[in-house]
Design a protein around this motif. Structure first.
Motif, PDB file in Angstrom:
ATOM      1  N   UNK A 192       0.817  -1.216   0.000  1.00 29.12           N
ATOM      2  CA  UNK A 192       0.000   0.000   0.000  1.00 29.12           C
ATOM      3  C   UNK A 192       0.849   1.263   0.000  1.00 29.12           C
ATOM      4  N   UNK A 193       2.085   1.149   0.504  1.00 29.38           N
ATOM      5  CA  UNK A 193       2.929   2.327   0.708  1.00 29.38           C
ATOM      6  C   UNK A 193       4.104   2.386  -0.268  1.00 29.38           C
ATOM      7  N   UNK A 194       4.183   1.417  -1.181  1.00 25.86           N
ATOM      8  CA  UNK A 194       5.283   1.387  -2.133  1.00 25.86           C
ATOM      9  C   UNK A 194       4.832   1.836  -3.513  1.00 25.86           C
ATOM     10  N   UNK A 195       5.811   1.944  -4.406  1.00 26.59           N
ATOM     11  CA  UNK A 195       5.537   2.394  -5.766  1.00 26.59           C
ATOM     12  C   UNK A 195       4.691   1.374  -6.522  1.00 26.59           C
ATOM     13  N   UNK A 196       3.879   1.871  -7.438  1.00 25.47           N
ATOM     14  CA  UNK A 196       3.196   1.044  -8.429  1.00 25.47           C
ATOM     15  C   UNK A 196       3.997   1.190  -9.726  1.00 25.47           C
ATOM     16  N   UNK A 197       4.956   0.316  -9.908  1.00 28.39           N
ATOM     17  CA  UNK A 197       5.937   0.450 -10.987  1.00 28.39           C
ATOM     18  C   UNK A 197       5.285   0.351 -12.355  1.00 28.39           C
ATOM     19  N   UNK A 198       5.918   0.990 -13.339  1.00 28.14           N
ATOM     20  CA  UNK A 198       5.360   0.992 -14.686  1.00 28.14           C
ATOM     21  C   UNK A 198       6.444   1.336 -15.693  1.00 28.14           C
ATOM     22  N   UNK A 199       6.106   1.212 -16.975  1.00 31.06           N
ATOM     23  CA  UNK A 199       6.929   1.818 -18.018  1.00 31.06           C
ATOM     24  C   UNK A 199       6.025   2.656 -18.908  1.00 31.06           C
ATOM     25  N   UNK A 200       6.599   3.716 -19.463  1.00 32.00           N
ATOM     26  CA  UNK A 200       5.866   4.676 -20.285  1.00 32.00           C
ATOM     27  C   UNK A 200       6.343   4.539 -21.721  1.00 32.00           C
ATOM     28  N   UNK A 201       5.447   4.193 -22.623  1.00 27.14           N
ATOM     29  CA  UNK A 201       5.784   3.954 -24.031  1.00 27.14           C
ATOM     30  C   UNK A 201       5.151   5.026 -24.906  1.00 27.14           C
ATOM     31  N   UNK A 202       5.981   5.683 -25.712  1.00 28.91           N
ATOM     32  CA  UNK A 202       5.451   6.632 -26.700  1.00 28.91           C
ATOM     33  C   UNK A 202       5.781   6.097 -28.095  1.00 28.91           C
ATOM     34  N   UNK A 203       4.851   6.313 -29.029  1.00 24.34           N
ATOM     35  CA  UNK A 203       4.956   5.672 -30.349  1.00 24.34           C
ATOM     36  C   UNK A 203       4.767   6.705 -31.458  1.00 24.34           C
ATOM     37  N   UNK A 204       5.616   6.581 -32.473  1.00 22.53           N
ATOM     38  CA  UNK A 204       5.570   7.464 -33.630  1.00 22.53           C
ATOM     39  C   UNK A 204       5.338   6.637 -34.879  1.00 22.53           C
ATOM     40  N   UNK A 205       4.367   7.023 -35.686  1.00 26.25           N
ATOM     41  CA  UNK A 205       4.103   6.347 -36.953  1.00 26.25           C
ATOM     42  C   UNK A 205       5.152   6.762 -37.985  1.00 26.25           C
ATOM     43  N   UNK A 206       5.739   5.790 -38.647  1.00 25.62           N
ATOM     44  CA  UNK A 206       6.721   6.019 -39.709  1.00 25.62           C
ATOM     45  C   UNK A 206       6.404   5.096 -40.873  1.00 25.62           C
ATOM     46  N   UNK A 207       6.775   5.507 -42.066  1.00 25.69           N
ATOM     47  CA  UNK A 207       6.472   4.710 -43.241  1.00 25.69           C
ATOM     48  C   UNK A 207       7.268   3.412 -43.288  1.00 25.69           C
ATOM     49  N   UNK A 208       8.460   3.407 -42.703  1.00 29.66           N
ATOM     50  CA  UNK A 208       9.312   2.212 -42.745  1.00 29.66           C
ATOM     51  C   UNK A 208       9.265   1.405 -41.447  1.00 29.66           C
ATOM     52  N   UNK A 209       8.320   1.687 -40.590  1.00 28.62           N
ATOM     53  CA  UNK A 209       8.213   1.010 -39.293  1.00 28.62           C
ATOM     54  C   UNK A 209       8.113   2.035 -38.182  1.00 28.62           C
ATOM     55  N   UNK A 210       7.195   1.829 -37.254  1.00 27.62           N
ATOM     56  CA  UNK A 210       6.983   2.795 -36.178  1.00 27.62           C
ATOM     57  C   UNK A 210       8.172   2.824 -35.220  1.00 27.62           C
ATOM     58  N   UNK A 211       8.311   3.941 -34.541  1.00 35.50           N
ATOM     59  CA  UNK A 211       9.332   4.119 -33.517  1.00 35.50           C
ATOM     60  C   UNK A 211       8.665   4.044 -32.154  1.00 35.50           C
ATOM     61  N   UNK A 212       9.170   3.162 -31.276  1.00 40.30           N
ATOM     62  CA  UNK A 212       8.640   3.003 -29.924  1.00 40.30           C
ATOM     63  C   UNK A 212       9.747   3.351 -28.932  1.00 40.30           C
ATOM     64  N   UNK A 213       9.506   4.369 -28.104  1.00 34.77           N
ATOM     65  CA  UNK A 213      10.468   4.826 -27.088  1.00 34.77           C
ATOM     66  C   UNK A 213       9.876   4.545 -25.713  1.00 34.77           C
ATOM     67  N   UNK A 214      10.620   3.806 -24.892  1.00 31.42           N
ATOM     68  CA  UNK A 214      10.112   3.362 -23.596  1.00 31.42           C
ATOM     69  C   UNK A 214      10.990   3.919 -22.476  1.00 31.42           C
ATOM     70  N   UNK A 215      10.326   4.463 -21.465  1.00 33.84           N
ATOM     71  CA  UNK A 215      10.950   4.970 -20.252  1.00 33.84           C
ATOM     72  C   UNK A 215      10.570   4.012 -19.125  1.00 33.84           C
ATOM     73  N   UNK A 216      11.572   3.406 -18.451  1.00 25.33           N
ATOM     74  CA  UNK A 216      11.265   2.399 -17.434  1.00 25.33           C
ATOM     75  C   UNK A 216      11.949   2.710 -16.114  1.00 25.33           C
ATOM     76  N   UNK A 217      11.306   2.289 -15.035  1.00 28.05           N
ATOM     77  CA  UNK A 217      11.902   2.378 -13.689  1.00 28.05           C
ATOM     78  C   UNK A 217      11.501   1.115 -12.942  1.00 28.05           C
ATOM     79  N   UNK A 218      12.427   0.165 -12.881  1.00 28.05           N
ATOM     80  CA  UNK A 218      12.144  -1.149 -12.322  1.00 28.05           C
ATOM     81  C   UNK A 218      12.338  -1.164 -10.807  1.00 28.05           C
ATOM     82  N   UNK A 219      11.873  -2.233 -10.182  1.00 27.10           N
ATOM     83  CA  UNK A 219      11.815  -2.300  -8.726  1.00 27.10           C
ATOM     84  C   UNK A 219      13.185  -2.324  -8.075  1.00 27.10           C
ATOM     85  N   UNK A 220      13.206  -1.798  -6.857  1.00 25.07           N
ATOM     86  CA  UNK A 220      14.344  -1.890  -5.960  1.00 25.07           C
ATOM     87  C   UNK A 220      13.818  -2.429  -4.626  1.00 25.07           C
ATOM     88  N   UNK A 221      14.727  -2.690  -3.699  1.00 28.37           N
ATOM     89  CA  UNK A 221      14.364  -3.105  -2.342  1.00 28.37           C
ATOM     90  C   UNK A 221      13.625  -4.441  -2.307  1.00 28.37           C
TER      91      UNK A 221
END
Length: 354
Positions: A192-221
């Motif tokens: 209840x008191x710890x982080x709810x971990x996630x990753x944030x994905x942003x996507x760009x449409x491109x003619x030769x294949x989309x670009x996916x950029x991911x920002x992540x922060x994985x667990x510690x402790x």
């Protein structure tokens, strides 16, 4: 003199008040528990509609919520401090903001972690506002990963409320921005008191294949089991994106070391970095993907005490991962002497290869 009845009453009060405090804190946390959906669209504000070019520059940096600069220690890492003085926090926040604003050439993408918006530990500073002012050409998306109304520890100086998360910034406006919840958490009531971990994905449409950029922060402790679960989940998303023809770039604070890393030469390192206890797999998520990191510049320090360049253990846990159709051109850790955060930035340049 106290009668036995009065003494018993006093003892009951001394025992009961802390129990009532803990029960109240747990009850409040249950009533206000942040429970995000597995996937949620998040708003992107600012930036332009231009398509990112084939050669791209990235920077990843955990900002330490503006409270973990060179003078800080932290109670949960074995130190004593819950929050630094207000002037120290203001200096750390201003320092990280100035560092990002003065970067030349400017990165195309900033992948930032531990960005506070309304937390007692950072005196209710909204770090996103300052970064927007410092980088007016950049748009942004924010994904919450820590939203707790009241953290009741330490008992005599509790952390209080926290609202924090991941911030991805770029001049280029994506087609979609999605928060992906990592599965798993600590057992009740700790979770209840710890982080709810996630990753944030942003996507760009491109003619030769989309670009996916991911920002992540994985667990510690944790003992490593949460990190393993998160890595398995992320691997599935990465394989699917690449199978669909996307260019995939992941950056962030992995809370794990790169493959084969055994410490920065000549610097003290924590035991778990030397023995490889928490190390990402080399062929992850599949053969052909590349981990991109600078083994010569530490990106994270211990928080048992204020930073000491001679004795503080340091480590590399902030880095990038790219799909087989992305060619790393350069990578560089930026040594700031941990002045503004307990982490240091890492810069990378890549080329998209159809």
């Amino acid at each position: 003199m106290f009668s036995r009845r009065r003494l018993l009453r006093l003892l009951l009060i001394l025992i009961g008040l802390p129990l009532l405090y803990v029960a109240g804190a747990i009850g409040l946390a249950m009533l206000t528990d942040y429970q995000p959906a597995p996937t949620e669209a998040v708003a992107w504000t600012g930036g332009t509609a231009d398509t990112p070019p084939d050669t791209l520059r990235f920077l990843t940096w955990n900002l330490g919520y503006g409270g973990l600069g060179y003078g800080a220690d932290f109670f949960y890492d074995g130190g004593e401090t819950v929050r630094m003085p207000r002037d120290s926090v203001a200096a750390y926040v201003a320092g990280s903001r100035s560092t990002l604003a003065q970067l030349e050439p400017k990165p195309d993408f900033l992948l930032l972690q531990e960005v506070d918006r309304a937390s007692r530990r950072s005196y209710q500073t909204d770090m996103t506002e300052g970064l927007t002012e410092a980088l007016p050409a950049f748009g942004q998306a924010f994904a919450t990963n820590y939203d707790v109304t009241y953290i009741p520890i330490p008992l005599l100086n509790p952390m209080g409320g926290v609202l924090s998360g991941l911030l991805t910034m770029s001049p280029y406006r994506p087609d979609t921005a999605v928060r992906h919840a990592f599965a798993g958490n600590y057992a009740w009531p700790t979770g209840l008191f710890f982080l709810d971990r996630c990753f944030l994905a942003i996507r760009y449409a491109r003619s030769d294949g989309d670009l996916l950029v991911i920002n992540t922060h994985n667990s510690a402790f944790d003992d490593g089991s949460l990190r393993a679960t998160q890595m398995e989940q992320l691997a599935g998303a990465l394989r699917q994106a690449y199978a669909e023809g996307m260019y995939v770039i992941v950056g962030g604070d992995w809370n794990q070391t790169p493959p084969g890393f055994a410490g920065v030469p000549g610097l003290p390192a924590p035991d778990w970095a030397v023995d490889g206890r928490f190390q990402v797999p080399a062929a992850y998520p599949d053969t052909g993907w590349q981990w991109v990191f600078d083994p010569t510049v530490p990106t994270n320090r211990h928080l048992v005490a204020a930073f000491d360049p001679d004795t503080t253990p340091r480590n590399v846990i902030d880095f990038f991962l790219v799909s087989p159709n992305v060619e790393p051109l350069s990578v560089r850790g930026v040594d700031l002497g941990f002045r503004h955060s307990d982490h240091q930035p890492v810069q990378m340049e890549v080329a998209l290869r159809p």
